[in-house]
Structures are given as C-alpha cells and as structure tokens.
Design an enzyme around this catalytic site. Sequence first.
Site, PDB file in Angstrom:
ATOM      1  N   ASP A   1       0.838  -1.194   0.000  1.00 10.28           N
ATOM      2  CA  ASP A   1       0.000   0.000   0.000  1.00 10.28           C
ATOM      3  C   ASP A   1       0.876   1.248   0.000  1.00 10.28           C
ATOM      4  O   ASP A   1       1.840   1.336   0.769  1.00 10.28           O
ATOM      5  CB  ASP A   1      -0.901  -0.010   1.242  1.00 10.28           C
ATOM      6  CG  ASP A   1      -1.973   1.055   1.174  1.00 10.28           C
ATOM      7  OD1 ASP A   1      -2.973   0.833   0.480  1.00 10.28           O
ATOM      8  OD2 ASP A   1      -1.797   2.110   1.825  1.00 10.28           O
ATOM      9  N   ILE A   2       0.556   2.202  -0.865  1.00  9.49           N
ATOM     10  CA  ILE A   2       1.321   3.457  -0.912  1.00  9.49           C
ATOM     11  C   ILE A   2       0.977   4.285   0.320  1.00  9.49           C
ATOM     12  O   ILE A   2      -0.203   4.553   0.587  1.00  9.49           O
ATOM     13  CB  ILE A   2       1.018   4.250  -2.193  1.00  9.49           C
ATOM     14  CG1 ILE A   2       1.350   3.421  -3.433  1.00  9.49           C
ATOM     15  CG2 ILE A   2       1.803   5.559  -2.215  1.00  9.49           C
ATOM     16  CD1 ILE A   2       0.976   4.082  -4.749  1.00  9.49           C
TER      17      ILE A   2
ATOM     18  N   GLU B   1      -4.790   2.462  -4.260  1.00 11.90           N
ATOM     19  CA  GLU B   1      -3.333   2.580  -4.193  1.00 11.90           C
ATOM     20  C   GLU B   1      -2.698   1.309  -3.646  1.00 11.90           C
ATOM     21  O   GLU B   1      -1.536   1.321  -3.224  1.00 11.90           O
ATOM     22  CB  GLU B   1      -2.941   3.784  -3.329  1.00 11.90           C
ATOM     23  CG  GLU B   1      -3.238   3.637  -1.854  1.00 11.90           C
ATOM     24  CD  GLU B   1      -4.637   4.107  -1.472  1.00 11.90           C
ATOM     25  OE1 GLU B   1      -4.818   4.458  -0.296  1.00 11.90           O
ATOM     26  OE2 GLU B   1      -5.542   4.132  -2.329  1.00 11.90           O
TER      27      GLU B   1
END
Length: 312
Positions: free
Chosen positions: A182-183, A226
């Site tokens: 996950d960003i 994301e």
Amino acid sequence: MSFHTPPLILIADDDKVTRMGLRQAMEQEGYQVVEAIDGASCIAIFSRLRPDIVLLDAIMPTMDGFACCARIQQLQSTTPTPVLIITGLEDQDSVDQAFAAGAVDYITKPVHWAVLRQRVRRLIQQVRLYQQLEQANFELQRLATVDSLTQVANRRRFDEYLDNEWQRMMREQLPLSLILCDIDCFKSYNDTYGHQAGDDCLRQVAQAIQRAAKRAIDLPARYGGEEFAVILPNTEQAGAIQVAHDIRVGIKRLEIAHVNSKVTAIVTVSLGVVTTIPNQDNSPEKLIMAADKALYQAKAEGRDRDRICTID
C-alpha cells in the site's frame, strides 16, 4: 502461427515436373514457395518453417499424402495451417479420405491452374482472417485482465491466478507467498499534487513492483486504489521477504516527492507478507486476510516497512 509476408506455400510432390508447375503458378501470384519431394521431408519442413498453406500430393512413396496430412494435423498449433490435397483420384472414397485426414480442400489432376490459384487465394484470405480474429481475441483477453492505468494485472486476474496457484501448490505441496503493498499517505499525495500526478505515481510504483517480481510465474497486480499485490508461487518466506524488501527499496529509489507524507519527503510503501503451504483447512481468502493483517501492522508501526503474518 506467424503469417509470412508474402505468404509461404509448402509444395510436397514426388514428381519434379508437377512441383515445377505448382511453384511457377504460386510464384506468379507473389507467394514464397518451398518444396518437399516426399511425405517425410514435408513433415520436416512443415515443423521448421510453419508455412501458411500446404499443397500436398495424395500419392507419394513411403508416406502418402493422406498420412502426411494426418501427421500435419498432429503438429498444428492454435492457428491451423490449411492443407490442400492434389489428387489424381476422383472417386468418393479418396475425397472422403482427404477430408478425414484433415485437408480443407482438394483439387484433381490434371491441375486446372485458374481453379488452383482461386482456391489458394481463398485459403490465404481465410488464414489472414483467422489470425486477425485470434489477435483480436488475445487483445480482448489482455484488456479484460490488465489494469488500464498501471498495465499490471487487474483484480479479476489476481483472483483467478491466486485460485489457480492455490490449487496447484496444494497438489504439489509447495509454498505460496503473497505480498500486499500500500502506498503510504496516498490521499494526501493526491490532495497535494492532484489526481493526474497521483495516476503517474501509481504507474511508477507498479513498474517498480514489476521489476522486483522477476520470475515469469510471479504476478504483480493492482489490488485496488493505491494497493498492489504480488503472488509468488513456489516461494519460501525468505524469498517473499526479499521481494518485499526489493519493492520497498525500489520505490524509495524513485524519489517521488511527497512533501506532506507522514513518513518522509518521498513516496514510500508499507507491505504485508504471508507464506503458507496450501491445504484443505485454509483458503486463498485466509491468505489475503493474513497479508492484510501484516500490512495493517506495518502501517501501525510507522509505515515504510514490511511485516510478516502467518495463517491462523
């Protein structure tokens, strides 16, 4: 089968005069021509060159045209190569035998050259149309399984591949690893730089993940928003941790500015890693839940790190 330009015609006939006549007729139409003097050499040339059409004499020594045609059918790839049998036999049994062997058409001797040219031209058109259809179907399949923004696998492909590899690893009793990625602070990234920059960030992150998942059997995918995932078949925990490390480092090396990140001034990612040998007591859903739990732990501990979890 790749379509040759110009089309390649394989002529197989033990009679030299007939071969010369066929070659001349085909070359006048602008086709490339290669010759075989018997069934065995026809098979060898077919295997090596994969011509677009085969013109095959029915009566040849050792291996006749019917047996040769049947053998060609066994060697066919997904795109079939049309075989036109040239025969001096006009009885119904010979015609039936030609079609039973896999021929798509036949022509009788003495050859009517205008008819032969027309039939070959029609077969060439059919091959082209078949190939175009095959390419279109391939492209549709690709579009159905690829995320249009990042060009990695989409969620549909992820689900399908995870189910398939779960079953395969369970049969072979080999480890299956999953990474969820996950960003960090991506909402604030979009708020700061705009959605167009956010899309570009997603593309760069996806490319970095692809570079880290090096094997052909590894599947990087956009899991949603994301969040990305990497399926690693036949991968022990240590190997999965190394891939997760390579992803995290690779993304930091991009040095994508993120002034409002809670971690550092560049884009970073958090990762959850899980490895198991699939069995009947567990499921792909439990694998995802465990990876998600590890990802949550990585974020709770400050982001920009990977954490490991086991399936309960």
